[in-house]
Design a protein around this motif. Structure first.
Motif, PDB file in Angstrom:
ATOM      1  N   GLY A 108       0.787  -1.227   0.000  1.00  0.00           N
ATOM      2  CA  GLY A 108       0.000   0.000   0.000  1.00  0.00           C
ATOM      3  C   GLY A 108       0.818   1.275   0.000  1.00  0.00           C
ATOM      4  O   GLY A 108       0.304   2.342   0.339  1.00  0.00           O
ATOM      5  N   LEU A 109       2.083   1.202  -0.386  1.00  0.00           N
ATOM      6  CA  LEU A 109       2.923   2.394  -0.383  1.00  0.00           C
ATOM      7  C   LEU A 109       2.461   3.398  -1.437  1.00  0.00           C
ATOM      8  O   LEU A 109       1.985   3.015  -2.511  1.00  0.00           O
ATOM      9  CB  LEU A 109       4.382   2.027  -0.658  1.00  0.00           C
ATOM     10  CG  LEU A 109       5.279   1.803   0.569  1.00  0.00           C
ATOM     11  CD1 LEU A 109       4.748   0.635   1.403  1.00  0.00           C
ATOM     12  CD2 LEU A 109       6.712   1.531   0.142  1.00  0.00           C
ATOM     13  N   VAL A 157      -7.297   4.861  -3.140  1.00  0.00           N
ATOM     14  CA  VAL A 157      -7.950   3.593  -2.786  1.00  0.00           C
ATOM     15  C   VAL A 157      -7.055   2.774  -1.856  1.00  0.00           C
ATOM     16  O   VAL A 157      -7.511   2.221  -0.849  1.00  0.00           O
ATOM     17  CB  VAL A 157      -8.297   2.799  -4.055  1.00  0.00           C
ATOM     18  CG1 VAL A 157      -8.714   1.367  -3.700  1.00  0.00           C
ATOM     19  CG2 VAL A 157      -9.405   3.481  -4.833  1.00  0.00           C
ATOM     20  N   ALA A 158      -5.775   2.689  -2.216  1.00  0.00           N
ATOM     21  CA  ALA A 158      -4.834   1.932  -1.384  1.00  0.00           C
ATOM     22  C   ALA A 158      -4.702   2.583  -0.009  1.00  0.00           C
ATOM     23  O   ALA A 158      -4.654   1.892   1.024  1.00  0.00           O
ATOM     24  CB  ALA A 158      -3.473   1.868  -2.066  1.00  0.00           C
ATOM     25  N   GLY A 159      -4.656   3.917   0.028  1.00  0.00           N
ATOM     26  CA  GLY A 159      -4.548   4.620   1.297  1.00  0.00           C
ATOM     27  C   GLY A 159      -5.773   4.422   2.173  1.00  0.00           C
ATOM     28  O   GLY A 159      -5.663   4.293   3.397  1.00  0.00           O
ATOM     29  N   ALA A 160      -6.942   4.390   1.551  1.00  0.00           N
ATOM     30  CA  ALA A 160      -8.178   4.189   2.305  1.00  0.00           C
ATOM     31  C   ALA A 160      -8.208   2.798   2.943  1.00  0.00           C
ATOM     32  O   ALA A 160      -8.649   2.636   4.093  1.00  0.00           O
ATOM     33  CB  ALA A 160      -9.384   4.374   1.388  1.00  0.00           C
ATOM     34  N   ARG A 161      -7.729   1.797   2.201  1.00  0.00           N
ATOM     35  CA  ARG A 161      -7.676   0.444   2.761  1.00  0.00           C
ATOM     36  C   ARG A 161      -6.733   0.393   3.961  1.00  0.00           C
ATOM     37  O   ARG A 161      -7.027  -0.235   4.976  1.00  0.00           O
ATOM     38  CB  ARG A 161      -7.220  -0.553   1.689  1.00  0.00           C
ATOM     39  CG  ARG A 161      -8.290  -0.901   0.669  1.00  0.00           C
ATOM     40  CD  ARG A 161      -7.936  -2.176  -0.051  1.00  0.00           C
ATOM     41  NE  ARG A 161      -6.685  -2.052  -0.791  1.00  0.00           N
ATOM     42  CZ  ARG A 161      -6.607  -1.737  -2.084  1.00  0.00           C
ATOM     43  NH1 ARG A 161      -7.714  -1.518  -2.782  1.00  0.00           N
ATOM     44  NH2 ARG A 161      -5.436  -1.665  -2.692  1.00  0.00           N
ATOM     45  N   PHE A 219      -4.506  12.550   6.763  1.00  0.00           N
ATOM     46  CA  PHE A 219      -5.472  12.975   7.772  1.00  0.00           C
ATOM     47  C   PHE A 219      -6.901  12.771   7.266  1.00  0.00           C
ATOM     48  O   PHE A 219      -7.777  12.297   8.003  1.00  0.00           O
ATOM     49  CB  PHE A 219      -5.245  14.446   8.133  1.00  0.00           C
ATOM     50  CG  PHE A 219      -6.103  14.926   9.256  1.00  0.00           C
ATOM     51  CD1 PHE A 219      -5.710  14.744  10.572  1.00  0.00           C
ATOM     52  CD2 PHE A 219      -7.320  15.546   9.004  1.00  0.00           C
ATOM     53  CE1 PHE A 219      -6.514  15.178  11.619  1.00  0.00           C
ATOM     54  CE2 PHE A 219      -8.127  15.978  10.045  1.00  0.00           C
ATOM     55  CZ  PHE A 219      -7.713  15.791  11.356  1.00  0.00           C
ATOM     56  N   GLU A 220      -7.119  13.113   6.011  1.00  0.00           N
ATOM     57  CA  GLU A 220      -8.466  12.966   5.443  1.00  0.00           C
ATOM     58  C   GLU A 220      -8.890  11.501   5.401  1.00  0.00           C
ATOM     59  O   GLU A 220     -10.030  11.162   5.742  1.00  0.00           O
ATOM     60  CB  GLU A 220      -8.481  13.558   4.028  1.00  0.00           C
ATOM     61  CG  GLU A 220      -9.864  13.540   3.386  1.00  0.00           C
ATOM     62  CD  GLU A 220      -9.859  14.163   1.998  1.00  0.00           C
ATOM     63  OE1 GLU A 220     -10.842  13.956   1.262  1.00  0.00           O
ATOM     64  OE2 GLU A 220      -8.868  14.848   1.661  1.00  0.00           O
ATOM     65  N   LEU A 221      -7.985  10.624   5.006  1.00  0.00           N
ATOM     66  CA  LEU A 221      -8.310   9.199   4.927  1.00  0.00           C
ATOM     67  C   LEU A 221      -8.582   8.620   6.309  1.00  0.00           C
ATOM     68  O   LEU A 221      -9.489   7.798   6.486  1.00  0.00           O
ATOM     69  CB  LEU A 221      -7.159   8.443   4.256  1.00  0.00           C
ATOM     70  CG  LEU A 221      -6.940   8.735   2.769  1.00  0.00           C
ATOM     71  CD1 LEU A 221      -5.655   8.078   2.280  1.00  0.00           C
ATOM     72  CD2 LEU A 221      -8.129   8.255   1.939  1.00  0.00           C
ATOM     73  N   VAL A 222      -7.801   9.048   7.286  1.00  0.00           N
ATOM     74  CA  VAL A 222      -8.009   8.562   8.652  1.00  0.00           C
ATOM     75  C   VAL A 222      -9.326   9.086   9.212  1.00  0.00           C
ATOM     76  O   VAL A 222     -10.069   8.352   9.875  1.00  0.00           O
ATOM     77  CB  VAL A 222      -6.825   8.984   9.551  1.00  0.00           C
ATOM     78  CG1 VAL A 222      -7.136   8.695  11.026  1.00  0.00           C
ATOM     79  CG2 VAL A 222      -5.560   8.256   9.124  1.00  0.00           C
ATOM     80  N   ARG A 223      -9.645  10.315   8.926  1.00  0.00           N
ATOM     81  CA  ARG A 223     -10.912  10.907   9.380  1.00  0.00           C
ATOM     82  C   ARG A 223     -12.092  10.100   8.836  1.00  0.00           C
ATOM     83  O   ARG A 223     -13.029   9.777   9.570  1.00  0.00           O
ATOM     84  CB  ARG A 223     -10.993  12.355   8.896  1.00  0.00           C
ATOM     85  CG  ARG A 223     -12.132  13.174   9.489  1.00  0.00           C
ATOM     86  CD  ARG A 223     -12.101  14.583   8.898  1.00  0.00           C
ATOM     87  NE  ARG A 223     -12.928  15.495   9.646  1.00  0.00           N
ATOM     88  CZ  ARG A 223     -14.253  15.561   9.560  1.00  0.00           C
ATOM     89  NH1 ARG A 223     -14.888  14.758   8.744  1.00  0.00           N
ATOM     90  NH2 ARG A 223     -14.923  16.431  10.289  1.00  0.00           N
TER      91      ARG A 223
END
Length: 202
Positions: free
Chosen positions: A107-108, A141-145, A181-185
Motif C-alpha cells: 500500500g505504499l 484507494v490503497a490509502g483508504a484500505r 489525515f483525510e483518509l483517517v478521518r
C-alpha cells in the motif's frame, strides 16, 4: 616464564597465532598477473549469476555488489553491458516490479516508492515511467484500505491517539499529510468514531 607443553620442542612456536597476509582482490590479482582478464571476467559472470538467481537487482546494485567483491570496472562494465543486451539486467522491468509489489502488497504511495527506486539506483526517467502505473485514484484507494486497517487496530483507545498513530503510519508509507489525515478521518467515521469536531485538511 615460558610454559612448554608435552611433546613441544623448544622454540617450535606451537600455540602462537600465525598472521595471515590479507587476501588479494580480483583487481590486485589481475594487476599482478596472477589471473588473466578472461579468468576475472568468468569469475565475475559466475558471481553475477549467483546474485541474480537469488533476487532481481538493478544495474547499479549489481555494479556495487561486484565492486565489493573486488572486481575492477574494466571487467564489470562490459559484463553488465552484455547482461543488459540479453535482458538479464533490466532496470525498467525491475522498477515496474517494485512499483507493483510495493503499492499492491504494502500500500505504499508514489512518494515512498520513488524514494526506494532512487536508493536502488534507478534513473529518474525509468522511475517515472514505472510510477505511471499508479494514478491518484489508485493511491487514494490503497490509502483508504490502509487507513481502515490502522483504525481497526486501535479500537478502544483515545480518538486522538488513533488519529495520531494512523496518520503517522500513512505518512511513513509516503502519503502526504493532508491526504493521510483525510483518509483517517473517513475511516474513523466509518468505524463509528465522532469526527465532526476534527478539522478538514486543506
Amino acid at each position: 616464564m615460558t610454559v612448554q607443553y608435552r611433546g613441544q620442542a623448544p622454540g617450535s612456536g606451537v600455540g602462537k597465532r600465525r598472521s595471515r597476509a590479507p587476501r588479494k582482490s580480483v583487481a590486485e590479482r589481475l594487476d599482478d598477473g596472477e589471473i588473466t582478464h578472461e579468468e576475472a571476467r568468468d569469475a565475475a559472470r559466475e558471481a553475477l549469476l549467483r546474485i541474480l538467481t537469488a533476487a532481481q537487482k538493478s544495474r547499479h546494485e549489481l555494479e556495487q555488489a561486484l565492486a565489493r567483491k573486488g572486481f575492477p570496472e574494466s571487467v564489470v562494465i562490459p559484463l553488465l553491458d552484455r547482461f543488459d543486451e540479453v535482458g538479464l539486467v533490466d532496470d525498467a522491468g525491475y522498477a515496474g516490479t517494485i512499483v507493483r509489489t510495493r503499492h499492491g502488497e504494502r500500500g505504499l504511495a508514489r512518494r515512498a516508492i520513488s524514494a526506494e527506486l532512487r536508493r536502488r539506483g534507478i534513473d529518474e526517467e525509468t522511475a517515472t515511467e514505472a510510477l505511471d502505473q499508479i494514478d491518484a485514484d489508485d493511491e487514494r484507494v490503497a490509502g483508504a484500505r490502509l487507513a481502515e486497517k490502522l483504525v481497526v487496530k486501535t479500537r478502544g483507545k483515545d480518538r486522538d491517539v488513533r488519529v495520531r498513530r494512523a496518520v503517522g503510519s500513512l505518512a511513513r508509507k509516503g502519503y502526504a499529510p493532508g491526504m493521510a489525515f483525510e483518509l483517517v478521518r473517513e475511516a474513523l467515521a466509518a468505524d463509528g468514531e465522532e469526527t465532526d469536531d476534527l478539522p478538514y485538511a486543506d
